[in-house]
Motif scaffolding. Structure first.
Motif, PDB file in Angstrom:
ATOM      1  N   THR B  59       0.846  -1.189   0.000  1.00 32.09           N
ATOM      2  CA  THR B  59       0.000   0.000   0.000  1.00 32.09           C
ATOM      3  C   THR B  59       0.883   1.241   0.000  1.00 32.09           C
ATOM      4  OG1 THR B  59      -0.014   0.237   2.404  1.00 32.09           O
ATOM      5  CG2 THR B  59      -1.671  -1.228   1.448  1.00 32.09           C
ATOM      6  N   GLY B  60       0.263   2.400  -0.102  1.00 28.21           N
ATOM      7  CA  GLY B  60       1.040   3.647  -0.078  1.00 28.21           C
ATOM      8  C   GLY B  60       1.153   4.207   1.325  1.00 28.21           C
ATOM      9  N   LEU B  61       0.681   3.444   2.293  1.00 30.57           N
ATOM     10  CA  LEU B  61       0.631   3.956   3.669  1.00 30.57           C
ATOM     11  C   LEU B  61       2.023   4.007   4.278  1.00 30.57           C
ATOM     12  CD1 LEU B  61      -2.476   1.879   4.666  1.00 30.57           C
ATOM     13  CD2 LEU B  61      -2.412   4.354   4.344  1.00 30.57           C
ATOM     14  N   ASP B  62       2.215   4.866   5.249  1.00 28.49           N
ATOM     15  CA  ASP B  62       3.513   4.980   5.908  1.00 28.49           C
ATOM     16  C   ASP B  62       3.286   5.640   7.271  1.00 28.49           C
ATOM     17  OD1 ASP B  62       3.068   7.687   5.518  1.00 28.49           O
ATOM     18  OD2 ASP B  62       4.225   7.763   3.665  1.00 28.49           O
ATOM     19  N   ARG B  63       4.369   6.030   7.898  1.00 24.39           N
ATOM     20  CA  ARG B  63       4.241   6.898   9.053  1.00 24.39           C
ATOM     21  C   ARG B  63       4.587   8.295   8.557  1.00 24.39           C
ATOM     22  NH1 ARG B  63       8.285   6.670  14.082  1.00 24.39           N
ATOM     23  NH2 ARG B  63       9.665   7.103  12.366  1.00 24.39           N
ATOM     24  N   MET B  66      -1.139   6.799   8.192  1.00 26.57           N
ATOM     25  CA  MET B  66      -1.434   5.394   8.422  1.00 26.57           C
ATOM     26  C   MET B  66      -2.828   5.005   7.931  1.00 26.57           C
ATOM     27  SD  MET B  66       0.522   4.319  11.859  1.00 26.57           S
ATOM     28  CE  MET B  66       2.272   4.640  12.074  1.00 26.57           C
ATOM     29  N   TRP B  67      -3.618   5.997   7.569  1.00 20.23           N
ATOM     30  CA  TRP B  67      -4.910   5.727   6.940  1.00 20.23           C
ATOM     31  C   TRP B  67      -4.903   6.354   5.552  1.00 20.23           C
ATOM     32  CZ3 TRP B  67      -9.226   6.848  11.139  1.00 20.23           C
ATOM     33  CH2 TRP B  67      -9.172   5.836  12.108  1.00 20.23           C
ATOM     34  N   HIS B 124      -8.751  -2.853   5.578  1.00 22.90           N
ATOM     35  CA  HIS B 124      -7.553  -2.057   5.877  1.00 22.90           C
ATOM     36  C   HIS B 124      -6.781  -2.583   7.090  1.00 22.90           C
ATOM     37  CE1 HIS B 124      -7.491   1.160   9.182  1.00 22.90           C
ATOM     38  NE2 HIS B 124      -8.319   0.240   9.594  1.00 22.90           N
ATOM     39  N   LEU B 125      -7.277  -3.590   7.768  1.00 24.39           N
ATOM     40  CA  LEU B 125      -6.575  -4.120   8.948  1.00 24.39           C
ATOM     41  C   LEU B 125      -5.213  -4.683   8.563  1.00 24.39           C
ATOM     42  CD1 LEU B 125      -9.306  -6.015  11.001  1.00 24.39           C
ATOM     43  CD2 LEU B 125      -8.392  -3.719  11.349  1.00 24.39           C
ATOM     44  N   PHE B 235     -12.749  10.702  13.645  1.00 27.74           N
ATOM     45  CA  PHE B 235     -11.750  11.748  13.425  1.00 27.74           C
ATOM     46  C   PHE B 235     -11.819  12.807  14.515  1.00 27.74           C
ATOM     47  CE2 PHE B 235     -13.187   9.905   9.454  1.00 27.74           C
ATOM     48  CZ  PHE B 235     -11.989   9.463   8.927  1.00 27.74           C
ATOM     49  N   LEU B 384      -3.000  13.917   8.274  1.00 33.78           N
ATOM     50  CA  LEU B 384      -2.007  12.956   8.768  1.00 33.78           C
ATOM     51  C   LEU B 384      -0.619  13.306   8.244  1.00 33.78           C
ATOM     52  CD1 LEU B 384      -3.984   9.623   8.391  1.00 33.78           C
ATOM     53  CD2 LEU B 384      -3.504  10.892  10.487  1.00 33.78           C
TER      54      LEU B 384
ATOM     55  N   GLU C  69      10.261   4.923   2.050  1.00 34.72           N
ATOM     56  CA  GLU C  69       8.791   4.900   2.061  1.00 34.72           C
ATOM     57  C   GLU C  69       8.219   5.425   3.373  1.00 34.72           C
ATOM     58  OE1 GLU C  69       8.444   0.830  -0.669  1.00 34.72           O
ATOM     59  OE2 GLU C  69       8.599   0.731   1.518  1.00 34.72           O
ATOM     60  N   GLY C  70       9.111   5.899   4.267  1.00 33.41           N
ATOM     61  CA  GLY C  70       8.637   6.416   5.559  1.00 33.41           C
ATOM     62  C   GLY C  70       8.215   5.304   6.494  1.00 33.41           C
ATOM     63  N   ARG C  71       8.953   4.188   6.448  1.00 30.41           N
ATOM     64  CA  ARG C  71       8.549   3.052   7.274  1.00 30.41           C
ATOM     65  C   ARG C  71       9.688   2.573   8.171  1.00 30.41           C
ATOM     66  NH1 ARG C  71       5.537   0.159   2.155  1.00 30.41           N
ATOM     67  NH2 ARG C  71       3.647   1.415   2.207  1.00 30.41           N
ATOM     68  N   ILE C 131      -4.465  -5.865  16.006  1.00 29.41           N
ATOM     69  CA  ILE C 131      -4.993  -6.321  14.718  1.00 29.41           C
ATOM     70  C   ILE C 131      -4.617  -5.362  13.587  1.00 29.41           C
ATOM     71  CG2 ILE C 131      -6.920  -7.549  15.773  1.00 29.41           C
ATOM     72  CD1 ILE C 131      -8.708  -5.212  15.093  1.00 29.41           C
ATOM     73  N   GLY C 132      -3.891  -4.311  13.921  1.00 27.26           N
ATOM     74  CA  GLY C 132      -3.347  -3.451  12.864  1.00 27.26           C
ATOM     75  C   GLY C 132      -4.306  -2.436  12.273  1.00 27.26           C
ATOM     76  N   ASN C 138      -2.135   6.987  14.217  1.00 31.40           N
ATOM     77  CA  ASN C 138      -2.615   8.307  13.817  1.00 31.40           C
ATOM     78  C   ASN C 138      -2.775   9.219  15.014  1.00 31.40           C
ATOM     79  OD1 ASN C 138      -2.757   7.487  11.196  1.00 31.40           O
ATOM     80  ND2 ASN C 138      -4.946   7.032  11.241  1.00 31.40           N
ATOM     81  N   PHE C 149       4.843  -2.730   8.330  1.00 33.33           N
ATOM     82  CA  PHE C 149       4.352  -2.856   6.951  1.00 33.33           C
ATOM     83  C   PHE C 149       5.004  -4.060   6.283  1.00 33.33           C
ATOM     84  CE2 PHE C 149       3.488   1.630   7.768  1.00 33.33           C
ATOM     85  CZ  PHE C 149       2.216   1.755   7.258  1.00 33.33           C
TER      86      PHE C 149
END
Ligand SMILES: Nc1nc2c(c(=O)[nH]1)N[C@H]1C(S)=C(S)[C@@H](COP(=O)(O)OP(=O)(O)OC[C@H]3O[C@@H](n4cnc5c(=O)[nH]c(N)nc54)[C@H](O)[C@@H]3O)O[C@H]1N2
Ligand SMILES: Nc1nc2c(c(=O)[nH]1)N[C@H]1C(S)=C(S)[C@@H](COP(=O)(O)OP(=O)(O)OC[C@H]3O[C@@H](n4cnc5c(=O)[nH]c(N)nc54)[C@H](O)[C@@H]3O)O[C@H]1N2
Ligand code: SF4
Ligand code: SF4
Ligand code: SF4
Ligand code: SF4
Ligand code: SF4
Ligand SMILES: [Mo]
Lengths: 731, 456, 261
Positions: B59-63, B66-67, B124-125, B235, B384, C69-71, C131-132, C138, C149
C-alpha cells in the motif's frame, strides 16, 4: 576454542553480571506478554567482560550471552575510559560476529583478482600455501620482499607482528591508520619534547575551544569525551562549561557548540596565534606558566606582532569583534582548554597550526591542570611517521621489491588511491588477507585466512588517549567461534612454526593466549603470587585498570622548540577550475569505513543530515542555489584526481566555499549491506603534504561541483521542510 | 400532481407489466454488463488477496499517514448509504407522492452501499485474519473489545444500520414480492413465495403494513444520522490537527446526505433509461430532487465555510500548517471539490430548466459525488501528512493495490445492484398503483378520501 | 501511593485535570511511575541510543527502500532541526521515544486493548492482540508508533542476536518503545525476590544505559528522591506538546546556554 576453556570462561562471568550494574542476568524462553502480574521465573544470562576494538579508543564492554549466543553489548561500568557507555559502532560489534557474509574458512583465489571467485580450502592447505611462499623467499635470500600491512596495533599484537617480521627478516611492516594520531604525537613532541598523546580534562573545564577536534564523532576517544562533555555542560551545580567550535564545517561536535566560528580552511593556526597575540597584548596570560616554560611575554608578543586582529580577521574570514570576544572569553575563564583536531592537522600547515593551538594552552597555564590537558597515561609512544612508511612501501611495491604482502584490515578501502597504494599492491604477486568479511582487501587477495570476529578473540587493547592513568583492556572470546576461522596472531605463530629456524624460535609460547598472559603477568608485576587467580580477576573486570597516578612526565615546553608559524596554506587544484574546498570527514557511524558492513549502522540516520544507507555531499544553501542544485539532486564532484557522483545535501552549517563528503561508504566488497553502496571520497583526494615532514594534507584538495540530474536517490529520516520547523514544537 | 401520467387509462395489468419489466429474462447486454462488473470485482479481490498474503508494504501507507484510500472509501460509502433511507423515509413521512417510483431503488442502494462501506475497515486491517478480536464474544482469555474506541462504535452503528436498512427495504418490498410471486413460475416463484411470507393483500395486512413502514421510516432516520456522526467521531475525537473539530458530526451528516441525494438522482436517471420508466420518473421528480440537492449544497457549503473560517481565525500554528499544506499541495483537487460540491449545484440548481434537464442533473449529481470523494480524501490524508511532529511529516500516494480494491468496490456495488434489479421489482409497484388508484378516485387529490388501500 | 502532583514536580503544569488523574493514580497500588528525563544540553546527537534500542528490542532491520517509504522501525529517533541561516546557524537535537503519556491518546482508540496503560504508568503494547488498525499510530501526537508494513527477517546467523526476552513482531502489528519493559520486569522480579522496591538506577533502558553524555535519565517518578524525579523539577524542564494534555512521563531539559532557553 576448546570446550574446556570455554566452560572455564563461563565460570569467569559471574562478576561480570554483577558489574553490569543494570540488570542481574535473568533469562526466559517465552516472550513477555506485558500484563505485569504474571510472574514468570526466568533463567540466567552470563556477562563477559571484553574490549571494543572497532576504533582505537578501546572502550570496555560487557557482552550479554544466553544459550551460547551473544545478545547485547553494554559498556563496562568499571572501565575508566567509557564508564559503562558505548557509541553506536560499539553497540554494532555484535553484527560483526553474526554477519551473514562472513568468510567461513580459508579461501584460495580461483578467478582473476577482484572478481571475488575463490575456492574453499582447509587450514592445513592454506598455511602450507603461505609457508611455501615464505620459504621461497628465504631460499632466495629475499626475506625483505615480505610486507605486512596492519592498522596501528598496540600491546602484544604489536610486539608479535614486529617480532615476526624481524625474525623473518623483513623491514616492510606498515602499521597505518588513515586517522592515526601521528600528527598529534609529532606536534606534541615538538612542543613538549615527548610524544605522549594529550588527555583533555573536558569534564572539569569551563571553556572549551575546539579547533576542528570532533571528539563526539571520532577524535581520539569519542565515548570518553562524550561523557566528559555531558559533565562539562550539566555535571556541576553552578557551572555550565562554554564551548566554542572552530571549523569551516559545523561537525556533529560543532553542532553542540555555543558559538561556531567557520574559519577559512587552513587559517585555523593563524586564528590561534591571533588569539594568543590578543591575550598577550591585553596581558591576560598566565605569567606563572610562561615563566615555568621559559618564555617571556614581551618577546612572544613581539614575535606574534604580525598576527594583529585585522590581518587574522582577513585571513580567517571571521569578524574582528568575534575573534576579540573569544580571545577574552578564553583568557578570562579558568580553567579553559584548547583542542586541535584532524580538520586542522590535515592541512599543509597542519603541524604548525596544531602547535599554535597547543601554545594557547601553554599561554593560559592549562598544562597538567584540572580542566586542562595532561599527557595520556596509556599510549605514551606510538607511530609518528607511518605516512612516510606508507609511501616507502608503495615505492617498494612499485619497484617490484615486494613478492608477498600480508594484509590485516582493509587498507584497500581506507587509503587514498593518490598514494598509489592500490595500483602498486596489484603488482604484488602474492597477497594474503586476514579479513573476516569479503572486504576490498580480501577481494584483491590470493589467499584469505579469515580472522576470528572480535567477540571470538583473545587480546588486549591499550586505549588511545583515553585516560590520565594506565589502562590495558582485555578481550576474551564470549562465544564459541561460529566458523572455521583462526585468530590472526595464532596464524602468524603457526606459519612461523612451519618455517622453523629463527622465525619459529622467536615464538616459544604454545599459543597467543599464553603470550598474552605472559605479557599481562609482566604488566601486573606481582612477583611470586599465583597469577592464574590474578588473570581470572583481570578477565572478570575486563582488564588492568590502574588507579594510582604513576609519575607521568608532565607537559613542559621543549627547550628551544621554535615558535609555530603556520605557513600560507597550499591546496591541490587551482582556484579557477576548482573553486571549492573539499572536506572528507570520518562519518559518525562508520569511522574510516569499518562500520559500513553493519546494517544497524547503515540504518542509523547520520546525525547531521539524517541520511541513511548511502553517501552524500554537503553544500551550503547559497552555493547550491548558485549552481542550481536542489536537495537530493545527483551532483558530480570533480578534483584533479577524478570525478565521483553523490546526492546533494543542502547543509546550512558549512562555508559557501566548501563542500564536505563523509568517509566510509563506497566499498567494493564488505558484505551485502556495504557492497557498492555510495562512493568512496578518498578517490578524490590529491597527494599533498606539508612539504617538510611528510604529514599528509587530506583536507587540502579543491573540487568543482556540477549538477547531473534530480535522481540522487537520497533517503533521509528527517522531512526536508519539517527539519526547519522546530518552532511548531516549541523546542 | 396534474403532471402525473394519466395512468387511469392503463389497466392494473399493464401497470404491473411495465413496472415489473425489469424482471423479464436478462438480455445479452445485461450479461455483458454483469460479466464486466464481475471481472473488475475479481481483479479487486486479487489485489486484496495479494495484500493479505504478502504484507501491507504494497500500500502507499507509511508513518505518519497510516490511513489512506481504504478509509476514504469507508467514509464515502457510508455517506452514499444515506441516500435511500434518508430520502425515502423523509419523503415517506412528508407524504411527497412523487417519491413513489424511486423508493425501492434508493432503499436498495442504501443496503448495498453500507455493506460495501462495512467491508473497508476490515480490508484495511494489518491482520485481517484476526478481525474477530473486534467482536465481543465470550472467550476463556477473558478478552473483550474496547468500547471507548470509536472503531467499536463504528462496528455497532454500521451493523445496526445494515440490519435496519435491510428490514426497511424488505418491508417496503413485501406486497410487490407477492405480486411477483403471483406472476412468476419456476425457481423465481419458489423464491418469492418464501419471501412474500404469504402476503395476500387483505385490508388488515395493508393497515399493519402502513403502520410498520411509517414506523420504520421514523426509526431509521436517527440511526442514519447517528451512523455518520459516529464516523465523524472517528476523526473528531482524536488529537490530529485538522481532525479534532466539533463541527465534524453535523458536517459529515450533511456531506453524507449531499452525496446520498446526488447518488439517488444519478440512480433515477440510470433506472429511467434502463427500464424505460420515462412515464414514472418525470422531469417533475428531478425538479423536486434538484431543489432538495440545492438546499443541501447550501448547507454543506456553510458547514465547510465554518470549518475553514474557524481554523483560519484561530490560526493555531499546526492546524494552519495542515490547512496550508492541503491547500498548497492539493490545489486542483480542492478546487474541483468546491466546484462539484458547492459552486456548480448552487448556481445550476437555481434554474428550473436545468433542474428539469436530465442531462444537466446527471452531470451535477455525478460531480457532487466526485467532489465528496475528494472531500473525504482531503480530510483524511493531508491532516495525517503534516501532524504535530514536523520531523516526521510525510506524504501518501495510493498504490495499484488500493486503487484496484477501490475499483472492485465500485464494481461490486454495481454488480449487486444489477443482480438485485433483475431479481426484485426495482420500482415499487404497489406504491405506484396505490397512488394511481387514489388519483383515479380523487382528481385533485388533496382531501383525504378513504380508499381500498387505506390511509397512508 | 504518591499523588500525581508530587511527580508533577510541584511546579507549573498541573491543573484540575492533573489532580483528578492524581486521585485515580493514588487508587492504584503500584509504587512505580516510570519516567525519563532527557537533557538537551547534554545530548550531542551521537545516535548511540538509537542503535542500543534496536539491539535490545529486536527492532527490524529496514533497508533503504523501506525507509524511503517512511517506514523506518526505530523506536527512538534523534530529530535534527536547523535554526537560522549561515553563519548564525544552529542545530537542535531532540531524542524522541514513546512519551508514555498518562493520558495516552493511543490507548482509548485501540479497539482491542492492544495499546493499554499499566499501573506503573507504562504505555504497554500487546503485539499478539494488535490487529493493525493503525488508529493509535494516527492518534499518537509524537508519531513514535511504528507499524510492521513489512515482515522483517534476520538472515542467518544474524538471528542469533535476537533477544529471547521479547517477541519478534510479525507483519501487520504496531510496535513502539516500551521503556524496555523486559528490563523493568526483571528488576522488579529481583526486587520482589529480595522483598524490597527497585532501587534508583537499578534498572536502566538500553538507550539511557549507553548514552555517553548521560543525557537520558530513567527512573521512578513516584519516588520524589529519585534522580529522575529531582531532574524533572528542574527549571529547564518542559514536556513535548504539553498543550495537548497528554501528560507525558518524559521530561525534557532545555539546552542550557543556548539562546532558546
Ligand atoms: N508472560 C507470559 N507468561 C506465560 C505465558 C506467556 O505466553 N507469556 N504462557 C503461559 C503458558 S501457556 C504456559 S504452558 C506456562 C509455561 O510455563 P512453565 O510451566 O514454567 O514452563 P517452562 O518454564 O517452560 O518449564 C518449567 C520448568 O520445567 C523444566 N523442565 C524442562 N524439562 C523438564 C523435564 O524433563 N523434567 C522436569 N522435572 N523439568 C523440566 C524447565 O527447565 C523449567 O524450569 O507459562 C505461562 N506463562
Ligand atoms: N520458544 C517457546 N515456544 C513455545 C513455548 C515456550 O515456552 N517457548 N511454549 C509452548 C506452549 S506451552 C504454548 S501454550 C504455546 C503458546 O502458543 P500460542 O498460543 O501461539 O502463544 P501466544 O502467541 O502467546 O498466544 C497468543 C495467540 O493468541 C492470539 N490471540 C490473542 N488475543 C486473541 C483473542 O482475543 N482471540 C483469539 N482467538 N486469539 C487471540 C494471538 O494471535 C496469538 O497468536 O507456545 C509453545 N511454544
Ligand atoms: S568509541 Fe571506539 S572503542 Fe569505544 S565503543 Fe565506540 S567504537 Fe568501540
Ligand atoms: S546517546 Fe545520548 S547523546 Fe547520543 S544521541 Fe542519544 S541521547 Fe543524545
Ligand atoms: S507517546 Fe504516543 S504511543 Fe506513547 S503513550 Fe503517548 S500517545 Fe501513546
Ligand atoms: S494498531 Fe494495534 S494497537 Fe494500534 S489501535 Fe490498532 S489494534 Fe490497537
Ligand atoms: S526505553 Fe528502551 S525501548 Fe524505549 S527507546 Fe529506550 S531503549 Fe528503546
Ligand atoms: Mo502452554
Amino acid at each position: 576454542m576448546k570446550r574446556r576453556t570455554f566452560l572455564q570462561l563461563t565460570g569467569m562471568t559471574a562478576a561480570g553480571a554483577a558489574l553490569s550494574g543494570c540488570q542481574s542476568g535473568n533469562e526466559k524462553l517465552i516472550p513477555y506478554l506485558v500484563p505485569p502480574d504474571e510472574g514468570v521465573t526466568p533463567g540466567k544470562a552470563e556477562y563477559y567482560a571484553s574490549s571494543c576494538r572497532s576504533c582505537p579508543a578501546g572502550c570496555g564492554i560487557l557482552v550479554r550471552v544466553s544459550e551460547g549466543r551473544a545478545k547485547k553489548i553494554e559498556g563496562n561500568p568499571t572501565h575508566p575510559v567509557n564508564k559503562g557507555k558505548l557509541c553506536a559502532m560499539g553497540q554494532a560489534v555484535l553484527q560483526e560476529l553474526y554477519h551473514p557474509d562472513r568468510v567461513p574458512q580459508p579461501l584460495k583465489r580461483s578467478g582473476p583478482r577482484g572478481s571475488g571467485a575463490f575456492t574453499r580450502i582447509t587450514w592445513e592447505e592454506a598455511l602450507e600455501l603461505l609457508a611455501g611462499q615464505l620459504r621461497t623467499l628465504q631460499r632466495e635470500k629475499a626475506t625483505d620482499r615480505l610486507a605486512l600491512v596492519t592498522p596501528q596495533l598496540s600491546g602484544t599484537l604489536a610486539e608479535l607482528t614486529t617480532l615476526f617480521m624481524h625474525a623473518f627478516g623483513s623491514s616492510h611492516h606498515l602499521s597505518f591508520d588513515l586517522l592515526g594520531p601521528d600528527w598529534l604525537r609529532t606536534a606534541t613532541r615538538r612542543s613538549f619534547g615527548q610524544p605522549g598523546l594529550p588527555w583533555y580534562d573536558v569534564a572539569e573545564t569551563r571553556y572549551l575551544l575546539s579547533f576542528g577536534a570532533d571528539f563526539v564523532e571520532h577524535h581520539l576517544s569519542p565515548v570518553q569525551y562524550g561523557y566528559a562533555f555531558g559533565r562539562m555542560r550539566q555535571g556541576r551545580d553552578t557551572v555550565r562549561g562554554h564551548f566554542t567550535y572552530v571549523g569551516g564545517r559545523m561537525s556533529l561536535t560543532g553542532a553542540s557548540a555555543d558559538r561556531w566560528m567557520p574559519a577559512r580552511p587552513g587559517s585555523e593556526g593563524i586564528l590561534a596565534l591571533g588569539l594568543a597575540r590578543l591575550i598577550l597584548a591585553e596581558s591576560l596570560f598566565d605569567a606563572g606558566s610562561l615563566a615555568a616554560n621559559g618564555l617571556r611575554a614581551e618577546e612572544l608578543l613581539h614575535s606574534l606582532a604580525a598576527y594583529d586582529l585585522s590581518r587574522v580577521a582577513g585571513e580567517t574570514g571571521l569578524a574582528e569583534r568575534t575573534i576579540a570576544e573569544v580571545a577574552r572569553e578564553f583568557a578570562t575563564t579558568r580553567p579553559a582548554l584548547a583542542m586541535a583536531g584532524e580538520t586542522v592537522a590535515f592541512q599543509t600547515n597542519g603541524p604548525d597550526a596544531v602547535r599554535a593551538v597547543q601554545l594557547l594552552n601553554l599561554l593560559m597555564g592549562n598544562l597538567n591542570r584540572p580542566g586542562g590537558v595532561y599527557p595520556d597515561g596509556g599510549s605514551r609512544v606510538g607511530p609518528e611517521n607511518s605516512f612516510a612508511e606508507l609511501l616507502s612501501l608503495v615505492a617498494a611495491m612499485r619497484g617490484d621489491r615486494i613478492r608477498v604482502a600480508m594484509i590485516h584490515g582493509d587498507p584497500v578501502h581506507a587509503i587514498p588511491p593518490a598514494t598509489g597504494f592500490q595500483e602498486s599492491l596489484a603488482r604484488v604477486p602474492f597477497v594474503v588477507s586476514f579479513s573476516t568479511l569479503m572486504d576490498d582487501a580480501a577481494l584483491q587477495a590470493d589467499l584469505i585466512l579469515p580472522d576470528h570476529a572480535a567477540l571470538e578473540s583473545w587480546g588486549e587493547v591499550v586505549p588511545l588517549a583515553g585516560t590520565q592513568h594506565r589502562v590495558i583492556g582485555l578481550m576474551q572470546p564470549v562465544v564459541t567461534p561460529l566458523f572455521d576461522t583462526r585468530q590472526f596472531p595464532e596464524v602468524l605463530m603457526a606459519v612461523a612454526g612451519k618455517l622453523g629456524g629463527r622465525t619459529a624460535a622467536a615464538f616459544p609460547q604454545q599459543s597467543y593466549l599464553e603470550m598474552l598472559k605472559g605479557a599481562m603477568e609482566k604488566q601486573v608485576g606481582h612477583k611470586g603470587m599465583d597469577f592464574e587467580a590474578v588473570w581470572v580477576d583481570l578477565l572478570r573486570q575486563g582488564g588492568l585498570f590502574e588507579t594510582r597516578h604513576d609519575q607521568e612526565k608532565d607537559y613542559r615546553r621543549a627547550p628551544g622548540s621554535p615558535l609555530p608559524i603556520p605557513a600560507e596554506p597550499r591546496f591541490a587544484g587551482d582556484e579557477k577550475r576548482f573553486p571549492l574546498h573539499l572536506l572528507v570527514y570520518p562519518s559518525t557511524a562508520f569511522y574510516d569505513g569499518r562500520g559500513a558492513p553493519h546494517p544497524w549502522l547503515q540504518q542509523l540516520p547520520d546525525p547531521m543530515t539524517t541520511v541513511v544507507w548511502g553517501s552524500w555531499v554537503e553544500i551550503n544553501p547559497r552555493t547550491a542555489a548558485e549552481l542550481g542544485i536542489g536537495s537530493g539532486d545527483l551532483v558530480e564532484v570533480t578534483s584533479s584526481q577524478g570525478a565521483l557522483r553523490f546526492p546533494a545535501v543542502i547543509y546550512p552549517g558549512i562555508r559557501p566555499d566548501m563542500v564536505a563528503i563523509p568517509l566510509g561508504q563506497g566499498h567494493r566488497g564488505g558484505g551485502r549491506y556495504a557492497k557498492e553502496r555510495g562512493a568512496n571520497p578518498l578517490a578524490l583526494l590529491a597527494l599533498i603534504t606539508d612539504g617538510t615532514e611528510h604529514q599528509p594534507a587530506w583536507h587540502a584538495t579543491r573540487v568543482r561541483v556540477s549538477r547531473i540530474s534530480e535522481k540522487g536517490e537520497l533517503v533521509t529520516a528527517g522531512h526536508p521542510q519539517g527539519s526547519y520547523r522546530s518552532e511548531l514544537i516549541e523546542i | 400532481m396534474s403532471e402525473h401520467p394519466g395512468s387511469s387509462a392503463k389497466s392494473a395489468l399493464q401497470l404491473n407489466d411495465e413496472l415489473l419489466s425489469s424482471l423479464r429474462p436478462p438480455s445479452l447486454r445485461w450479461y455483458g454488463l454483469a460479466f464486466f462488473l464481475g471481472a473488475v470485482v475479481a481483479w479487486g479481490l486479487y489485489a486484496f488477496t495479494y495484500m493479505v498474503t504478502t504484507d501491507m508494504s504494497c500500500t502507499g501507507l507509511d508513518r505518519p499517514v497510516m490511513w489512506g484510500i481504504y478509509i476514504v472509501n469507508f467514509v464515502f460509502w457510508v455517506g452514499l448509504s444515506h441516500s435511500g433511507t434518508m430520502v425515502s423515509s423523509i419523503l415517506r413521512l412528508s407524504q411527497a407522492n412523487w417519491r413513489r417510483p424511486i423508493l425501492r431503488a434508493a432503499e436498495a442502494m442504501t443496503v448495498f452501499t453500507i455493506t460495501v462501506a462495512g467491508l473497508f475497515p476490515l480490508i484495511h486491517l494489518g491482520r485481517n485474519w484476526v478481525f474477530f478480536y473486534l467482536i465481543p464474544y465470550p472467550n476463556q482469555r477473558g478478552l473483550w473489545p474496547n468500547f471507548r474506541s470509536p472503531l467499536l462504535w463504528d462496528a455497532t452503528a454500521i451493523t445496526t444500520y445494515i440490519i435496519g436498512s435491510s428490514l426497511f427495504l424488505y418491508l417496503g418490498m413485501l406486497p410487490d414480492l407477492a405480486v411477483a410471486r403471483d406472476r412468476s413460475r419456476g425457481w423465481r416463484r419458489k423464491l418469492y413465495t418464501i419471501l412474500a411470507m404469504g402476503w395476500r393483500g387483505t385490508a388488515r395486512e395493508w393497515v399493519i403494513y402502513h403502520k410498520a413502514s411509517t414506523l420504520m421510516a421514523a426509526l431509521i432516520i436517527p440511526v442514519a444520522v447517528s451512523v455518520h456522526s459516529i464516523v465523524a467521531w472517528d476523526f473528531a475525537v482524536t488529537v490530529v490537527p485538522g481532525w479534532h473539530s466539533t463541527i465534524f458530526p453535523p458536517y459529515f451528516v450533511i456531506g453524507a446526505i449531499h452525496s446520498g441525494v446526488a447518488a439517488v438522482i444519478t440512480l433515477m436517471i440510470i433506472i429511467r433509461r434502463a427500464f424505460h420508466l420515462e412515464e414514472y420518473l418525470t422531469p417533475l421528480h428531478f425538479d423536486n430532487m434538484g431543489k432538495l440537492l440545492l438546499v443541501i449544497a447550501l448547507l454543506w457549503s456553510y458547514a465547510y465555510f465554518v470549518e475553514v473560517q474557524t481554523t483560519w481565525y484561530a490560526h493555531e500554528p499546526i492546524e494552519w500548517e495542515v490547512f496550508s499544506f492541503m491547500a498548497g499541495n492539493y490545489t486542483p483537487a480542492l478546487l474541483l471539490m468546491l466546484f462539484g460540491n458547492s459552486v456548480l449545484p448552487i448556481t445550476a440548481l437555481c434554474f428550473k430548466r436545468l433542474r428539469r434537464s436530465i442531462g444537466a442533473m446527471l452531470v451535477i449529481s455525478l460531480l457532487v459525488n466526485v467532489g465528496m470523494f475528494i472531500e473525504r480524501f482531503l480530510i483524511i490524508v493531508p491532516s495525517l501528512s503534516h501532524k504535530n511532529m514536523p520531523f516526521v511529516w510525510g506524504t501518501y500516494r495510493p498504490t495499484w493495490v488500493e486503487l484496484s480494491v477501490t475499483a472492485g468496490a465500485f464494481a461490486g456495488f454495481a454488480l449487486l445492484y444489477t443482480l438485485f434489479a433483475k431479481c426484485f421489482p426495482i420500482v415499487a409497484v404497489t406504491d405506484v398503483r396505490e397512488l394511481d388508484v387514489r388519483e383515479a378516485s380523487v382528481p385533485f387529490g388533496r382531501t383525504k378520501v378513504p380508499s381500498v388501500v387505506g390511509k397512508e | 501511593m504518591f499523588p500525581l502532583l508530587r511527580y508533577e514536580g510541584g511546579r507549573g503544569s498541573y491543573d484540575i485535570r492533573t489532580q483528578f488523574i492524581g486521585k485515580i493514580m493514588e487508587k492504584q497500588t503500584s509504587p512505580y511511575k516510570w519516567g525519563m528525563v532527557i537533557d538537551l544540553d547534554r545530548c550531542t546527537g551521537c545516535g548511540a541510543c538509537v542503535v542500543a534500542c534496536q539491539a535490545e528490542n529486536n527492532v527490524g532491520i529496514c533497508d533503504k527502500k523501506e525507509i524511503s517509504e517512511g517506514r523506518n522501525m526505530h523506536w527512538l529517533r534523534i530529530e535534527r532541526f536547523w535554526v537560522g541561516e549561515y553563519p548564525d546557524v544552529r542545530v537542535r537535537f531532540l531524542p524522541v521515544l514513546c512519551q508514555h503519556c498518562h493520558d495516552a491518546p493511543c490507548e482509548p482508540v485501540c479497539p482491542v486493548y492492544a495499546s493499554y496503560h499499566n499501573p506503573d504508568g507504562l504505555n504497554g503494547q500487546v503485539y499478539n492482540r494488535c490487529i493493525g488498525t493503525r488508529y493509535c499510530g494516527n492518534n499518537c501526537p509524537y508519531a513514535v508508533r511504528v507499524f510492521n508494513f513489512y515482515n522483517h527477517e534476520w538472515p542467518k546467523p544474524l538471528d542469533n542476536q535476537l533477544s529471547p526476552d521479547l517477541t519478534v513482531r510479525s507483519r501487520g502489528v504496531m510496535e513502539k518503545c516500551t521503556f524496555c519493559v523486559q528490563r523493568i520486569r526483571r528488576a522488579k522480579e529481583d526486587a520482589k525476590g529480595e522483598g524490597r522496591l527497585v532501587r534508583d538506577g537499578e534498572v536502566q533502558p538500553a538507550c539511557a544505559q549507553t548514552c555517553p553524555a548521560e543525557a537520558l535519565v530513567f527512573g521512578n517518578l513516584a519516588d520524589p528522591h529519585s534522580r529522575v524525579a529531582r531532574l524533572s523539577r528542574s527549571p529547564r524542564r518542559f514536556r513535548l506538546l504539553e498543550h495537548l494534555g497528554t501528560h507525558p512521563s518524559v521530561y525534557y531539559l532545555k539546552g542550557g546556554g543556548r539562546e532558546h532557553v
